[in-house]
Design a protein around this motif. Structure first.
Motif, PDB file in Angstrom:
ATOM      1  N   VAL A 103       0.836  -1.203   0.000  1.00 51.94           N
ATOM      2  CA  VAL A 103       0.000   0.000   0.000  1.00 51.94           C
ATOM      3  C   VAL A 103       0.868   1.250   0.000  1.00 51.94           C
ATOM      4  O   VAL A 103       0.596   2.217  -0.723  1.00 51.94           O
ATOM      5  CB  VAL A 103      -0.950  -0.005   1.214  1.00 51.94           C
ATOM      6  N   LEU A 104       1.927   1.243   0.804  1.00 48.75           N
ATOM      7  CA  LEU A 104       2.841   2.387   0.851  1.00 48.75           C
ATOM      8  C   LEU A 104       3.442   2.640  -0.533  1.00 48.75           C
ATOM      9  O   LEU A 104       3.512   3.787  -1.004  1.00 48.75           O
ATOM     10  CB  LEU A 104       3.941   2.116   1.877  1.00 48.75           C
ATOM     11  N   LEU A 105       3.863   1.562  -1.189  1.00 51.82           N
ATOM     12  CA  LEU A 105       4.445   1.684  -2.524  1.00 51.82           C
ATOM     13  C   LEU A 105       3.394   2.154  -3.538  1.00 51.82           C
ATOM     14  O   LEU A 105       3.692   2.974  -4.416  1.00 51.82           O
ATOM     15  CB  LEU A 105       5.032   0.343  -2.956  1.00 51.82           C
ATOM     16  N   ALA A 106       2.156   1.658  -3.408  1.00 50.85           N
ATOM     17  CA  ALA A 106       1.094   2.049  -4.328  1.00 50.85           C
ATOM     18  C   ALA A 106       0.800   3.544  -4.226  1.00 50.85           C
ATOM     19  O   ALA A 106       0.640   4.231  -5.252  1.00 50.85           O
ATOM     20  CB  ALA A 106      -0.177   1.242  -4.037  1.00 50.85           C
ATOM     21  N   PHE A 107       0.740   4.068  -3.001  1.00 50.25           N
ATOM     22  CA  PHE A 107       0.507   5.500  -2.832  1.00 50.25           C
ATOM     23  C   PHE A 107       1.644   6.316  -3.440  1.00 50.25           C
ATOM     24  O   PHE A 107       1.405   7.383  -4.023  1.00 50.25           O
ATOM     25  CB  PHE A 107       0.347   5.843  -1.349  1.00 50.25           C
ATOM     26  N   SER A 108       2.866   5.818  -3.311  1.00 49.62           N
ATOM     27  CA  SER A 108       4.007   6.557  -3.867  1.00 49.62           C
ATOM     28  C   SER A 108       3.946   6.583  -5.387  1.00 49.62           C
ATOM     29  O   SER A 108       4.211   7.618  -6.008  1.00 49.62           O
ATOM     30  CB  SER A 108       5.317   5.935  -3.394  1.00 49.62           C
TER      31      SER A 108
END
Length: 508
Positions: A78-83
């Motif tokens: 999720v963190l990577l997706a938001f980035s």
């Protein structure tokens, strides 16, 4: 005596004259850009540095808690997706700096101007509403965060004196009153946006407390204490109930969105370059457009800004991943909502104090940067609505020892004081760090980070309806809307739950 307003009018007239000279081929063209304004000197390096220092802020404090709700698998994904979404939409926005052509078109100096140029007046008004709602929410959130950090310093010293099992709980209402008093004084400064050193202090403070939290997490892991972690995060039936798991998962999405929302962190960096040119214009703009207004025009600004966004977001993501993942490894499923104030750390107490002092210093200044556009918007509107009002025009210069002449306006005194008081009162009613940050992130992420950049890009590219590009762009926008709605629902549920049994305005 020449008032501040008259000085601004003279400066504006001088800029118009300079532009006219540039248009006529006269004047020193070497000092002016292609739009008649002072030549921009920003580069890929300076733009990347500004993005990194702007994005890394108070949102990092809740990432360990967010990862704890999602677990080892979903959390980093999720963190990577938001980035990736943030970087992609910033790249779209970079092409909208000029209109209608991304390289040779007319410059848009603010996010709002870009929206108006591509999407029309009605969308511009919706964008402005979203921006100002976001600014108000952030000032309330910063009041909460600063008060909690001020209280954490007292608690840290209390635990050091009396032991870790001591009752050191205290209300944050007193800290909010102190914070509001400081902001009332700072709000009377008419030229706060000209304090160029503010962005440097903010950058140092945000990097300092983020690094302290990261270092303490590494030290705790190295100490051999292994916290309970799982692939799916907080365990249903052990750490949380099934319903709590769902709501906290949604809320964690809002916290991560808050960390990645360009318009939520260190807005003084994005405002400062434009305000040097447009001191009377109320701004609440996205970092990409405003930072682009500092870039020199060769090579093309959109090309440089895309590279800077990639470098900035990539670097920030690496730092966020370290803070979130190592914070989760250090605290496990019981990770506190704010890893510098939740007291997963007790020692060294002085380092925890330093971290919280950095948070307080950063947010005291950041609060002013966020509320200045609101102040200017209301004050400009009032002057247009009642141009002959003596109360609005009144201004006296008061001599302050060590400061010199300070212009004091009765209207500014009343209106700005009222704003600070109202935001402090709201913070006292809802003093819940994670819930409020999640709500701010949820409300601002979809419209400002995703929807408007996507719509402007499609308008610029004249994308045909139901074409493959049109379809997947709208799928992206709709998916982010759903995520924002779920995050908002989780945050509101958390606020409602935390309000049960809470007694506001309790002074300790």
């Amino acid at each position: 005596m020449v008032t501040e307003r008259q000085q601004q009018q003279h400066a504006a007239a001088a800029k118009v004259a300079a532009f006219n000279l540039a248009e006529a081929g006269l004047g020193d063209g070497a000092d002016l850009d292609d739009d008649g304004r002072e030549r921009r000197t920003g580069t890929l390096v300076t733009a990347s540095a500004h993005i990194i220092t702007a994005v890394i802020g108070s949102g990092v404090l809740s990432l360990a808690w967010a990862i704890a709700q999602l677990g080892w698998v979903i959390g980093p994904v999720v963190l990577l997706a938001f980035s990736v979404i943030t970087w992609f939409c910033s790249s779209l926005l970079a092409d909208c700096y000029r209109a209608p052509d991304p390289v040779h078109g007319k410059r848009n100096y603010t996010y709002g101007q870009a929206v108006r140029a591509y999407l029309g007046v009605s969308k511009y008004r919706l964008c402005s509403l979203a921006q100002y709602v976001n600014l108000v929410g952030v000032t309330i959130g910063y009041t909460i965060t600063t008060a909690i950090s001020m209280g954490a310093i007292n608690r840290s010293n209390c635990f050091h004196r009396n032991g870790h099992g001591a009752d050191c709980e205290a209300s944050n209402t007193t800290n909010m009153i102190i914070f509001a008093g400081i902001q009332i004084l700072l709000s009377q400064l008419p030229n706060f946006h000209k304090l160029w050193w503010l962005s440097i202090v903010a950058a140092v403070m945000s990097l300092a407390y983020s690094s302290i939290g990261l270092g303490l997490s590494i030290a705790k892991i190295a100490g051999g204490v292994h916290a309970k972690t799982t692939l799916t995060g907080a365990t249903v039936g052990v750490d949380v109930s099934a319903t709590e798991k769902i709501w906290k998962t949604f809320q964690s999405l809002g916290d991560i969105a808050f960390a990645y929302s360009y318009s939520n962190v260190l807005i003084e960096i994005q405002l400062r370059p434009v305000l040097l040119y447009q001191q009377q214009k109320p701004l609440a703009d996205d970092l990409s457009v405003c930072m682009q207004d500092t870039l020199r025009s060769s090579p093309a600004e959109n090309v440089v800004m895309k590279k800077a966004s990639f470098i900035g977001v990539s670097t920030t993501t690496m730092f966020y991943m370290l803070c979130g993942v190592l914070g989760y490894a250090a605290f496990g499923n019981d990770a506190p909502g704010n890893f510098l104030t939740g007291f997963g750390f007790y020692d060294p107490f002085w380092l925890i104090d330093v971290g919280n002092v950095c948070i307080a210093v950063h947010l005291i200044g950041a609060y002013q940067v966020f509320c200045q556009p609101i102040y200017q918007f209301v004050e400009d509107w009032a002057r247009r609505r009642w141009p002959d009002s003596r109360f609005l025009a009144a201004e006296r210069v008061v001599t302050v020892a060590g400061v010199g002449g300070l212009p004091v306006s009765p209207f500014r005194l009343v209106w700005r004081t009222a704003y600070v008081v109202v935001t402090a009162l709201v913070a006292m009613v809802f003093p819940f760090f994670n819930d409020f940050l999640g709500l701010i992130g949820a409300v601002s992420f979809w419209p400002l980070t995703v929807y408007f950049p996507v719509q402007m890009y499609m308008a610029q590219a004249k994308t045909r309806r139901f074409s493959p590009t049109w379809t997947w762009m709208n799928v992206l926008s709709f998916s982010c809307l759903v995520v924002s709605l779920l995050a908002a629902a989780g945050s509101v549920q958390g606020l409602v739950k935390d309000l049960k049994g809470y007694k506001p305005f309790k002074v300790s």
